[in-house]
Write a protein that holds these residues in place. Structure first.
Motif, PDB file in Angstrom:
ATOM      1  N   UNK A  65      -2.170   1.504 -12.578  1.00 53.33           N
ATOM      2  CA  UNK A  65      -1.281   2.130 -11.594  1.00 53.33           C
ATOM      3  C   UNK A  65      -2.096   3.048 -10.694  1.00 53.33           C
ATOM      4  N   UNK A  66      -1.814   2.985  -9.390  1.00 53.97           N
ATOM      5  CA  UNK A  66      -2.362   3.904  -8.407  1.00 53.97           C
ATOM      6  C   UNK A  66      -3.896   3.913  -8.444  1.00 53.97           C
ATOM      7  N   UNK A  67      -4.506   5.071  -8.657  1.00 52.05           N
ATOM      8  CA  UNK A  67      -5.970   5.158  -8.683  1.00 52.05           C
ATOM      9  C   UNK A  67      -6.568   4.299  -9.791  1.00 52.05           C
ATOM     10  N   UNK A  68      -5.778   3.959 -10.802  1.00 55.04           N
ATOM     11  CA  UNK A  68      -6.255   3.042 -11.838  1.00 55.04           C
ATOM     12  C   UNK A  68      -6.634   1.692 -11.260  1.00 55.04           C
ATOM     13  N   UNK A  69      -5.982   1.278 -10.168  1.00 54.68           N
ATOM     14  CA  UNK A  69      -6.337   0.026  -9.497  1.00 54.68           C
ATOM     15  C   UNK A  69      -7.765   0.098  -8.963  1.00 54.68           C
ATOM     16  N   UNK A  70      -8.134   1.261  -8.441  1.00 49.62           N
ATOM     17  CA  UNK A  70      -9.494   1.451  -7.934  1.00 49.62           C
ATOM     18  C   UNK A  70     -10.497   1.457  -9.079  1.00 49.62           C
ATOM     19  N   UNK A  71     -10.089   2.018 -10.225  1.00 52.25           N
ATOM     20  CA  UNK A  71     -10.935   1.977 -11.413  1.00 52.25           C
ATOM     21  C   UNK A  71     -11.217   0.532 -11.806  1.00 52.25           C
ATOM     22  N   UNK A  90       0.668  -0.521  -6.954  1.00 55.32           N
ATOM     23  CA  UNK A  90       0.625   0.445  -5.852  1.00 55.32           C
ATOM     24  C   UNK A  90      -0.736   1.123  -5.686  1.00 55.32           C
ATOM     25  N   UNK A  91      -1.758   0.325  -5.320  1.00 50.37           N
ATOM     26  CA  UNK A  91      -3.065   0.940  -5.077  1.00 50.37           C
ATOM     27  C   UNK A  91      -2.989   1.903  -3.890  1.00 50.37           C
ATOM     28  N   UNK A  92      -3.612   3.070  -4.014  1.00 52.90           N
ATOM     29  CA  UNK A  92      -3.550   4.046  -2.920  1.00 52.90           C
ATOM     30  C   UNK A  92      -4.510   3.672  -1.791  1.00 52.90           C
TER      31      UNK A  92
END
Length: 165
Positions: A65-71, A90-92
């Motif tokens: 979720x969110x910043x986890x997508x960037x991870x 929901x990537x930021x």
């Protein structure tokens, strides 16, 4: 057996957040990192994900979720492992988002009114990452403050990813 690794965003998900509910409801769901929480330091989060992925040769599905997508995207650019799919929710919209094609199946969930990223940005990330776009409609950031505790569509998407392509 498939492992399910929950990759949190930058903060601690509230107790009623869908990811926390899933972790409580499914014994085979694990946090990467464990326990989730601030601060969000990208290198630390990627290292924690690598540790969780490398802990077993069993196939893994990542649920971010969110910043986890960037991870997840950063991890995929540096490591390999038995990851077979990812649900990227929901990537930021941030500068320097990793954009390389992911080496596994993915579904990118994008909101029509996410305060942290535009729909167009999410569409572009889905294309860049080679993922299937899921238009979630006007659901904000798909978090507790947007009214999401239970999220049945997300559970259905995970089940879809759990079926081999």
């Amino acid at each position: 057996m498939t492992r399910f690794l929950l990759v949190p965003g930058r903060g601690v998900p509230f107790p009623n957040h869908w990811s926390r509910q899933w972790a409580r409801a499914h014994r085979d769901y694990r946090w990467a990192p464990e326990p989730p929480g601030p601060p969000y330091v990208a290198e630390d989060r990627v290292a924690a994900l690598q540790s969780a992925v490398a802990a077993s040769a069993e196939p893994a599905i990542l649920i971010a979720h969110s910043a986890g997508c960037l991870t997840v995207a950063s991890w995929a650019g540096r490591f390999t492992g038995p990851v077979v799919a990812a649900l990227l929710v929901t990537p930021p919209e941030v500068p320097d988002t990793p954009r390389q094609r992911l080496p596994f199946r993915s579904i990118v969930v994008v909101s029509r009114d996410d305060p942290h990223g535009s729909f167009g940005h999410g569409q572009q990330l889905a294309a860049d990452w080679g993922g299937q776009l899921f238009d979630a409609g006007p659901v904000g950031h798909l978090d507790s403050s947007s009214g999401f505790g239970p999220w049945p569509d997300g559970e259905r998407l995970v089940r879809t990813l759990a079926v081999p392509a």
